[in-house]
Design an enzyme around this catalytic site. Sequence first.
Site, PDB file in Angstrom:
ATOM      1  N   ARG A 291       1.942  71.660  89.853  1.00 49.76           N
ATOM      2  CA  ARG A 291       0.599  71.603  89.267  1.00 49.76           C
ATOM      3  C   ARG A 291      -0.037  72.982  89.125  1.00 49.76           C
ATOM      4  O   ARG A 291      -1.157  73.108  88.646  1.00 49.76           O
ATOM      5  CB  ARG A 291      -0.310  70.736  90.149  1.00 49.76           C
TER       6      ARG A 291
ATOM      7  N   GLU B  33      10.217  71.942  68.919  1.00 50.37           N
ATOM      8  CA  GLU B  33      10.554  71.836  70.340  1.00 50.37           C
ATOM      9  C   GLU B  33      11.444  73.013  70.781  1.00 50.37           C
ATOM     10  O   GLU B  33      11.243  73.581  71.861  1.00 50.37           O
ATOM     11  CB  GLU B  33      11.244  70.489  70.607  1.00 50.37           C
TER      12      GLU B  33
ATOM     13  N   LYS C 164      10.371  75.689  73.663  1.00 50.68           N
ATOM     14  CA  LYS C 164      11.204  75.991  74.836  1.00 50.68           C
ATOM     15  C   LYS C 164      11.442  77.489  74.937  1.00 50.68           C
ATOM     16  O   LYS C 164      11.371  78.076  76.007  1.00 50.68           O
ATOM     17  CB  LYS C 164      12.574  75.296  74.756  1.00 50.68           C
TER      18      LYS C 164
ATOM     19  N   CYS D  28      -3.898  72.334  89.387  1.00 44.67           N
ATOM     20  CA  CYS D  28      -4.085  72.592  90.810  1.00 44.67           C
ATOM     21  C   CYS D  28      -3.692  71.341  91.600  1.00 44.67           C
ATOM     22  O   CYS D  28      -3.808  70.221  91.096  1.00 44.67           O
ATOM     23  CB  CYS D  28      -5.512  72.956  91.172  1.00 44.67           C
TER      24      CYS D  28
ATOM     25  N   HIS E 210       6.889  79.621  51.527  1.00 45.04           N
ATOM     26  CA  HIS E 210       5.431  79.591  51.341  1.00 45.04           C
ATOM     27  C   HIS E 210       4.730  80.571  52.278  1.00 45.04           C
ATOM     28  O   HIS E 210       3.596  80.334  52.678  1.00 45.04           O
ATOM     29  CB  HIS E 210       4.901  78.168  51.553  1.00 45.04           C
TER      30      HIS E 210
ATOM     31  N   ASN F 126      -9.794  70.642  92.369  1.00 43.78           N
ATOM     32  CA  ASN F 126      -8.936  70.558  91.178  1.00 43.78           C
ATOM     33  C   ASN F 126      -9.819  70.078  90.049  1.00 43.78           C
ATOM     34  O   ASN F 126     -10.359  68.970  90.105  1.00 43.78           O
ATOM     35  CB  ASN F 126      -7.792  69.557  91.451  1.00 43.78           C
ATOM     36  N   GLY F 127     -10.003  70.925  89.032  1.00 41.19           N
ATOM     37  CA  GLY F 127     -10.855  70.541  87.907  1.00 41.19           C
ATOM     38  C   GLY F 127     -11.558  71.766  87.353  1.00 41.19           C
ATOM     39  O   GLY F 127     -11.221  72.896  87.710  1.00 41.19           O
TER      40      GLY F 127
ATOM     41  N   TRP G  53      -3.770  76.722  89.739  1.00 36.63           N
ATOM     42  CA  TRP G  53      -3.499  77.190  88.391  1.00 36.63           C
ATOM     43  C   TRP G  53      -4.827  77.765  87.919  1.00 36.63           C
ATOM     44  O   TRP G  53      -5.811  77.039  87.795  1.00 36.63           O
ATOM     45  CB  TRP G  53      -3.048  76.048  87.483  1.00 36.63           C
TER      46      TRP G  53
ATOM     47  N   LYS H 240       3.364  72.471  85.535  1.00 40.19           N
ATOM     48  CA  LYS H 240       4.093  71.302  85.039  1.00 40.19           C
ATOM     49  C   LYS H 240       3.143  70.221  84.536  1.00 40.19           C
ATOM     50  O   LYS H 240       3.428  69.528  83.575  1.00 40.19           O
ATOM     51  CB  LYS H 240       4.978  70.758  86.171  1.00 40.19           C
TER      52      LYS H 240
ATOM     53  N   GLU I 249       8.258  79.316  76.088  1.00 40.36           N
ATOM     54  CA  GLU I 249       7.884  79.022  77.472  1.00 40.36           C
ATOM     55  C   GLU I 249       8.708  79.781  78.501  1.00 40.36           C
ATOM     56  O   GLU I 249       8.160  80.320  79.440  1.00 40.36           O
ATOM     57  CB  GLU I 249       8.110  77.534  77.771  1.00 40.36           C
TER      58      GLU I 249
HETATM   59  C1  F6R Z   1       6.769  71.825  77.463  1.00 44.18           C
HETATM   60  C2  F6R Z   1       5.903  71.177  78.386  1.00 44.18           C
HETATM   61  C3  F6R Z   1       4.528  70.829  77.958  1.00 44.18           C
HETATM   62  C4  F6R Z   1       4.295  69.344  78.236  1.00 44.18           C
HETATM   63  C5  F6R Z   1       2.834  68.952  77.950  1.00 44.18           C
HETATM   64  C6  F6R Z   1       2.594  67.479  78.150  1.00 44.18           C
HETATM   65  O1  F6R Z   1       7.997  72.148  78.037  1.00 44.18           O
HETATM   66  O2  F6R Z   1       6.292  70.904  79.475  1.00 44.18           O
HETATM   67  O3  F6R Z   1       4.305  71.108  76.620  1.00 44.18           O
HETATM   68  O4  F6R Z   1       5.159  68.605  77.442  1.00 44.18           O
HETATM   69  O5  F6R Z   1       1.999  69.679  78.796  1.00 44.18           O
HETATM   70  O6  F6R Z   1       2.935  67.084  79.438  1.00 44.18           O
HETATM   71  P1  F6R Z   1       3.080  65.547  79.798  1.00 44.18           P
HETATM   72  O7  F6R Z   1       4.281  65.040  79.102  1.00 44.18           O
HETATM   73  O8  F6R Z   1       3.219  65.521  81.280  1.00 44.18           O
HETATM   74  O9  F6R Z   1       1.839  64.883  79.319  1.00 44.18           O
END
Ligand code: F6R
Length: 615
Positions: A27, A488, A492, A2, A511, A100-101, A74, A610, A495
């Site tokens: 956020r 990774e 991606k 948030c 396995h 926010n929290g 959020w 994000k 997501e």
């Molecule tokens: C994946 C992604 C999340 C962040 C994770 C950590 O695309 O964006 O998995 O990598 O939330 O975020 P930071 O790097 O900001 O601590």
Amino acid sequence: MCGIVAYVGPRDAQPILLDALSRLEYRGYDSAGLAILNGKGVEVRKKSGRIQELAKACASHPIQGQSGISHTRWATHGAATDANAHPHQDAAKKLALVHNGVIENYLELKTILSKAGHTFLSETDTEILAHLVGDAFQSSKAKGEARLVDAVRSATQKIQGTLGIAVIHTDFPGLVVGARRGSPLVIGVGEGENFLASDTQALAPYTSRVVILQDQEVVSLHADRFDVSSPLGDRTNVKIEEVENGVTHSDKGTYPHFMLKEIFEQPAAITNAFRGRLDVDAATAKLGGLNLGSQELRQIERICVLGCGTALHAGLVGKYLIETLAKIPVETQHASEFRYGDSPVSGRTLFIAVSQSGETADTLGAMREAKRRGFTCLGICNNVASTIARESDGGVYMHAGPEIGVAATKSFTSQVVIFTLLGLLLGRLRFLSAAHGRELIEAMENLPALITQALAHSDAIRAVAQRYAKHRSMLYLGRLANFPIALEGALKMKEVTYLHAEGYPSAELKHGVIALIDKETPTVLIATRDGVYDKNLGNLQEIKARGGPVIAVALEEDKKIITLADAVLPVPRTHELLQPILNVIPLQLLSYHAAVALGRDVDKPRNLAKSVTVE
Ligand code: F6R
């Protein structure tokens, strides 16, 4: 998560709040709302969906007034509806509050308040806090504005959990009260006007002078002054800092999405990560920000990397790099697990917290736990003004530029480059020869051009993505340093497309995972030429023998794999230790193009934010 923005000054609050809030959409973007003191009382607008929806509601019914609060959400407690959007009000509808929290004891408090006759309009934990502040205001003995400050302080003391809040009250037209515990809050110091925000980015066009509120502090904010007080109510002397804030509202340029723009920015982003940090003569890296001398660096016996999601995947590649180059054992821990676990850590362990945002609650919590135990903790962050950057003992900034797309792309490759620099530096202080150091430096300097070469295959990758996007589930396999690349790639894909995707070390296939293989389940196999190439080809044959389609990430010159795989994502060859950086590029593009083919909201995928500032 948030985002919060508050404004007090001579100007119309509504356009400022909407503009500043739009910088915090990373956020969370489930709903947005604002409340402004309009001369008669508190007027609220709130809408589920993006800030744009709120802006439309405000355009048709504008609120006039010079002080107000706003929020982008959020969702934690309660769905993304208009009713659950912030701000929330107290029982008397005299105040409005944004938060926010997470309030952990909200059910218990809700029961107590309900028994006392309170009714609630939302399912949120925040509305409980608004009612608590309202009740505390009624019973406070303080006079004037101090009554609201006192009410905020005593209500927040009843809360278990985290909070960054901003409150306005009908009786005090030129006042915003803010408080923080756990969640970040900064004061933006303007000329005859002041701001509160979850981070400095929101304030970029308005001021570069900020005060970072410390945990448990409360602020009363007016147009011409602000007072910060400690939990006990004593006035605190604060330091106004200048932040580099010019950036932020970066635009997409000619790209249709931030994610694609940021994928294509990687040659520049990784150049920024190593620029000025290579010492060719001594065949090593220069990382002054570590705040550790050669002697201290030589004494490190273990390293523990903390992070979440993509940042942790970068740490996993970092483990291979540091263990290979410097022969220092490295463990990686999910920050969320470390902070609450009993994980034993041996004496001379160096901690490294990796976080693009520098605000991830779990990573910050884990770093604080490591520091509490007396360990030195470095940060690898992109956001220079972030809490992790400030609280770590030293570190390395990524300088990747703002990453707006929710799916992390350029921050990942920048983090891996920084781990390469760390490995090189630690290696050269131990066993690594100058010749090997120089080879790596040369390869690093050539990497931006090779990333550009890998990006040139984007159109071909789009065709592969369009072919496979309709499948429900995908597997990603890789060995050694390419295992985290498989993780990774799968993250991606999940997501941005919402397809099910899992990453495994290739050899784990037999396995159990192999049971998933059929003609509807494609496997992305990372099989660039390295010491385990033949082993990977063995896996490829096992998958093909069971009718599974294989998409191989392979070297451009690899003619053999073209005859075996159903599709190839080509990459140029580089130094074996840097190959994972090139191998992730086609996987980012594959996810991006698949998401576009499926019509997904690429830059703001559902349910995500994000910056994950709640646990
Ligand atoms: C994946 C992604 C999340 C962040 C994770 C950590 O695309 O964006 O998995 O990598 O939330 O975020 P930071 O790097 O900001 O601590």
